[in-house]
Scaffold this active site. Structure first.
Site, short mmCIF file in Angstrom:
data_model
loop_
_atom_site.label_atom_id
_atom_site.label_comp_id
_atom_site.label_asym_id
_atom_site.label_seq_id
_atom_site.Cartn_x
_atom_site.Cartn_y
_atom_site.Cartn_z
N ALA A 1 0.79 -1.25 0.25
CA ALA A 1 -0.08 0.15 -0.18
C ALA A 1 0.93 1.60 -0.02
O ALA A 1 2.12 1.12 0.20
CB ALA A 1 -0.87 0.01 1.36
N GLU B 1 -0.44 -9.51 -1.23
CA GLU B 1 -1.72 -9.81 -1.02
C GLU B 1 -2.52 -9.80 -2.41
O GLU B 1 -3.47 -10.53 -2.74
CB GLU B 1 -2.42 -8.65 -0.05
CG GLU B 1 -1.86 -8.97 1.36
CD GLU B 1 -2.52 -7.65 2.42
OE1 GLU B 1 -2.06 -6.62 2.21
OE2 GLU B 1 -3.14 -8.34 3.24
N1 T1G Z 1 4.72 3.33 0.11
C1 T1G Z 1 5.06 4.66 -0.20
N2 T1G Z 1 6.35 4.94 -0.63
C2 T1G Z 1 6.94 3.89 -0.53
C3 T1G Z 1 6.77 2.64 -0.16
C4 T1G Z 1 5.53 2.24 -0.02
N3 T1G Z 1 5.06 1.22 0.38
N4 T1G Z 1 7.88 1.89 -0.33
C5 T1G Z 1 8.69 2.66 -0.76
N5 T1G Z 1 8.35 3.79 -0.75
C6 T1G Z 1 9.18 5.16 -1.41
C7 T1G Z 1 10.36 5.52 -0.42
O1 T1G Z 1 9.88 6.22 0.60
C8 T1G Z 1 11.44 6.19 -1.11
O2 T1G Z 1 10.85 7.51 -1.29
C9 T1G Z 1 11.20 5.27 -2.27
O3 T1G Z 1 10.07 4.92 -2.47
C10 T1G Z 1 12.46 4.24 -2.74
O4 T1G Z 1 12.25 3.41 -1.51
C11 T1G Z 1 -2.93 -3.26 2.99
C12 T1G Z 1 -1.30 -1.61 4.60
C13 T1G Z 1 10.29 -1.79 -1.77
C14 T1G Z 1 12.38 -2.74 -0.66
O5 T1G Z 1 6.45 -1.72 3.94
O6 T1G Z 1 10.62 -1.86 1.80
O7 T1G Z 1 1.01 -2.88 2.14
O8 T1G Z 1 12.87 8.59 -0.41
O9 T1G Z 1 14.65 4.25 -0.80
O10 T1G Z 1 15.98 0.66 -0.92
O11 T1G Z 1 -1.57 -5.13 3.87
O12 T1G Z 1 11.07 0.75 -0.15
O13 T1G Z 1 12.55 8.47 -2.76
O14 T1G Z 1 11.08 9.79 -1.70
O15 T1G Z 1 13.17 2.12 0.44
O16 T1G Z 1 15.10 0.21 -3.51
C15 T1G Z 1 3.86 -2.56 3.05
C16 T1G Z 1 8.34 -0.70 2.09
C17 T1G Z 1 3.03 -1.26 3.09
C18 T1G Z 1 7.43 -1.89 1.89
C19 T1G Z 1 12.71 -0.67 -2.08
N6 T1G Z 1 5.04 -2.32 2.07
N7 T1G Z 1 9.24 -0.33 1.06
O17 T1G Z 1 13.57 -0.48 -1.30
O18 T1G Z 1 14.24 1.98 -2.10
S1 T1G Z 1 1.70 -1.53 4.18
C20 T1G Z 1 6.33 -1.99 2.60
C21 T1G Z 1 10.38 -1.16 0.99
C22 T1G Z 1 0.40 -2.39 3.34
C23 T1G Z 1 -1.38 -3.89 3.35
C24 T1G Z 1 -0.66 -3.05 4.07
C25 T1G Z 1 11.51 -0.70 0.12
C26 T1G Z 1 11.62 -1.48 -1.24
P1 T1G Z 1 11.89 8.59 -1.73
P2 T1G Z 1 13.59 2.84 -0.75
P3 T1G Z 1 14.87 0.64 -1.97
#
Ligand code: T1G
Length: 674
Positions: free
Chosen positions: A50, A94
């Protein structure tokens, strides 16, 4: 039909993407010519979850929300195949689980990291994942947030086929293969892997992870949600999942952990360097000193495939140092963290030498010599003579003045501090200390190199102790004064551990070494620490410090230390009294917040959230409390902090010098963090 999302950088499932997915599925269903659907993503990754930046905003509640999207995909009357590359995380997994089939390239990773955001998979993940992958795998993934490789996922049935070569054409071919298979495999309807699961599976998992989960709310909620999948049909299970999700999402811990998700990423940004700044090319790194720090520092680069030239003054020290590096690699390989081949490659990239001039070929040289300014200046003076033009000269000093070190060279613009935390090959935090003359491209190179060696870097200004240790010092001073005033080491440590720290100030001193920074004169006894060092109570390494240790290094309170404390208090005329736990919090943790505010007002940190990143990654501050500054803002409130410090002002003497920024923000009802 191929449905491809293109929402850089990580295809987060924001409202537009969710809407697009539902519309595409409906169009595919309505189109006679379409026999099957492939859902894929452009760019670096499959949906990474998300859109966390939507949390807490109306967009997160704009229909279709993710639960509707995934149920609509699964209800499609034609087979839907998820084509996974990069990372299928959270809501992304999901979506994949709601597809009838999942194919992935071997380099892909899959996970449910919601627990790291203080929540749980809220779109059916806790109900579908156990049904597809089995309860034990689902528990591990949901409650720890650990990712699995596509190969592992294939082994336990989460991925149906690993794709060698181009993902999309092979995914389409796979869709062709399955297009006529009926009934369509719906993960929500599978019961075989969630039936007859004993309660002991959950209890054993809890016990095995109790230490890791201590203080966190989300892991237990994830366990409960996965357990519901073994007790109720999908339709009822998701209702319980939704309830638990909303309960977590509305709590302080989720806010803290979601704040920290962005804080960690913000730390990598340098606010005031020109946009056209480019990093220098780092192909070979030099490390001076093959001791504990030098060896650990070298491993970070070797593990990232960067060759290292390591220099020592004696063959014996060099052999000992490289021997420790090899031993560390072999120990990690035994735990499955490295393959034998990776260890060989890393060791093959290590060039140990007694020849200081060999550093001339290095693009970055890091000194990890004795923490003494004269020694550092001598080393940098020599480096200045032999290092190639454009080489970055870095000091691993943990608190010395980087400007003074830089002034011992003719190239202060190339000098920077790289403060690694011990053990350097394990701890993720790296304080990048910016000298007054450090060039922008040197700073940018350091920040980008940190990411390459899997460190979390924070820029610090030149002050005594930079950010982390500067806040640690007043905490230590107050903790020691509390001993004289009536607290015991175990009471102070207990309060910190109950707060959520991995250990308290005195447990930490015993671990690191009570003798660190000691003047080494056993006849000069000016405080409790001197008294302990004078009788060889240097901490765990000597079997005794603030605590006594048995052969398994298990601590126990020391009557001898208690007597030393009481004698000292008597000598100094300090009247001992009962100390409350609350006063310990005020005298130590409030003091840290005050120091953090001073760091901010002096410009020694770019932002309050950087201070929080330092404390979570450098000292184990509980991430469910965000960090000292987030905690001050949202758990304790700044006016409470100021009142607490004022309450103890006379006891703290000059340590109570208040940060004006703290006073102003408390006065105005403002916060340090957003
Ligand atoms: N939402 C919004 N922005 C995100 C994002 C996300 N899920 N993931 C990354 N970004 C942005 C991050 O802030 C950065 O922005 C840029 O992308 C690059 O990220 C209903 C509720 C995918 C492994 O927790 O683990 O789904 O600083 O520096 O090192 O069940 O990002 O460039 O402006 O980390 O290549 C669950 C979190 C959400 C995944 C990539 N998902 N992200 O790593 O790049 S909750 C997560 C990561 C959810 C549902 C629930 C990593 C990555 P900026 P980065 P990276």
């Amino acid at each position: 039909m191929i449905v491809e999302s293109n929402n850089p950088p990580v295809n987060a499932l924001g409202h537009a993407v969710r809407k697009g997915l539902v519309e595409a599925i409906e169009a595919a269903e309505a189109d006679e010519a379409v026999k099957a659907v492939v859902i894929a993503c452009a760019g670096q990754t499959f949906f990474a979850g998300a859109d966390v930046s939507e949390f807490g905003t109306p967009k997160a509640f704009e229909a279709p929300m993710l639960p509707q999207v995934v149920d609509r995909i699964e209800a499609c009357t034609k087979p839907v195949v998820a084509a996974i590359h990069g990372t299928a995380l959270g809501g992304g997994l999901e979506v994949a689980l709601s597809c009838h089939y999942r194919v992935a390239v071997p380099s892909a990773k899959l996970g449910t990291p919601e627990v790291k955001l203080g929540i749980l998979p809220g779109a059916g993940g806790t109900q579908r994942l156990p049904r597809v992958a089995g309860v034990e795998k689902a528990l591990e993934m949901c409650a720890t947030g650990n990712q699995v490789s596509a190969k592992q996922a294939s082994d336990f049935g989460l991925v149906d086929r690993l794709i060698e070569g181009d993902l999309l054409p092979h995914a389409v071919a796979y869709a062709e293969e399955v297009r006529d298979i009926r009934p369509l495999p719906k993960s929500s309807e599978r019961q075989d892997r969630v039936e007859g699961v004993a309660d002991s599976v959950f209890d054993d998992f809890r016990k095995a992870n109790a230490r890791k989960f201590r203080g966190f709310d989300a892991p237990e909620a994830n366990i409960q949600a996965v357990k519901v999948a073994t007790q109720k049909p999908y339709g009822e299970g998701v209702l319980e999942e939704r309830r638990l999700f909303m309960e977590l999402m509305s709590g302080k811990q989720a806010k803290a952990q979601q704040y920290f998700f962005f804080a960690e990423r913000k730390a990598a940004k340098i606010d005031d360097i020109p946009d056209d700044t480019r990093p220098r090319d780092i192909r070979r790194v030099g490390v001076i000193g093959a001791g504990t720090m030098g060896g650990g520092i070298s491993m970070n680069f070797l593990s990232a495939g960067i060759p290292v030239t390591i220099v020592e003054m004696s063959q014996d020290a060099l052999d000992r140092g490289t021997g420790v590096v090899r031993k560390n690699y072999e120990a990690s390989a035994a735990k499955g963290r490295f393959t034998g081949e990776q260890v060989q490659q890393a060791m093959g990239n290590l060039n140990p030498t007694l020849d200081f001039d060999a550093l001339a070929e290095c693009d970055l040289i890091i000194e990890a010599v004795y923490e003494n300014m004269d020694v550092k200046k001598e080393v940098f003076g020599r480096l200045d003579k032999i290092a190639k033009q454009g080489a970055i000269l870095a000091s691993n000093t943990s608190y010395l003045n980087v400007n003074e070190i830089a002034a011992s060279t003719s190239r202060p613009q190339d000098v920077v501090g790289l403060h690694f935390f011990s053990p350097a090959n394990i701890m993720k935090l790296l304080e990048v200390v910016r000298g007054d003359k450090t060039a922008p491209d040197v700073l940018l190179t350091a920040m980008q190199l940190a990411k390459r060696i899997r460190k979390v870097a924070v820029v610090a200004g030149v002050c005594h102790g930079f950010i982390g240790n500067r806040m640690l010092m007043p905490r230590q001073v107050e903790a020691t004064k509390l001993l004289l005033e009536g607290a015991s080491p175990e009471q102070v440590d207990r309060v910190h551990v109950e707060f959520g720290m991995p250990m308290g100030p005195f447990q930490m001193a015993d671990l690191a070494g009570v003798d660190i920074g000691w003047h080494r004169d056993p006849n000069r006894i000016e405080n409790v620490r001197d008294a302990l060092c004078a009788i060889d109570r240097w901490g765990q390494k000597k079997g005794a410090g603030f605590y006594d240790y048995d052969e398994r290094r298990q601590p126990s309170p020391s009557p001898k230390v208690q007597q030393i404390i009481e004698d000292f208090a008597a000598q100094q005329g300090v009247e001992r009294r009962e100390i409350t736990d609350q006063e310990i919090i005020e005298r130590t943790i409030y003091t840290m917040v005050n120091e953090g505010a001073k760091i901010l007002e002096e410009g020694m940190a770019q932002r309050a959230s950087d201070i929080d990143v330092v404390w979570v990654y450098g000292y184990g501050w509980p991430v469910y409390k965000g960090g000292p500054m987030f905690w001050a803002d949202n758990y304790e409130k700044l006016d409470t902090i100021v009142a607490g410090l004022k309450r103890n002002e006379e006891r703290m003497g000059d340590d109570a010098s208040f940060s004006q920024l703290l006073l102003d923000k408390a006065e105005k009802g403002e916060k340090f963090t957003r």
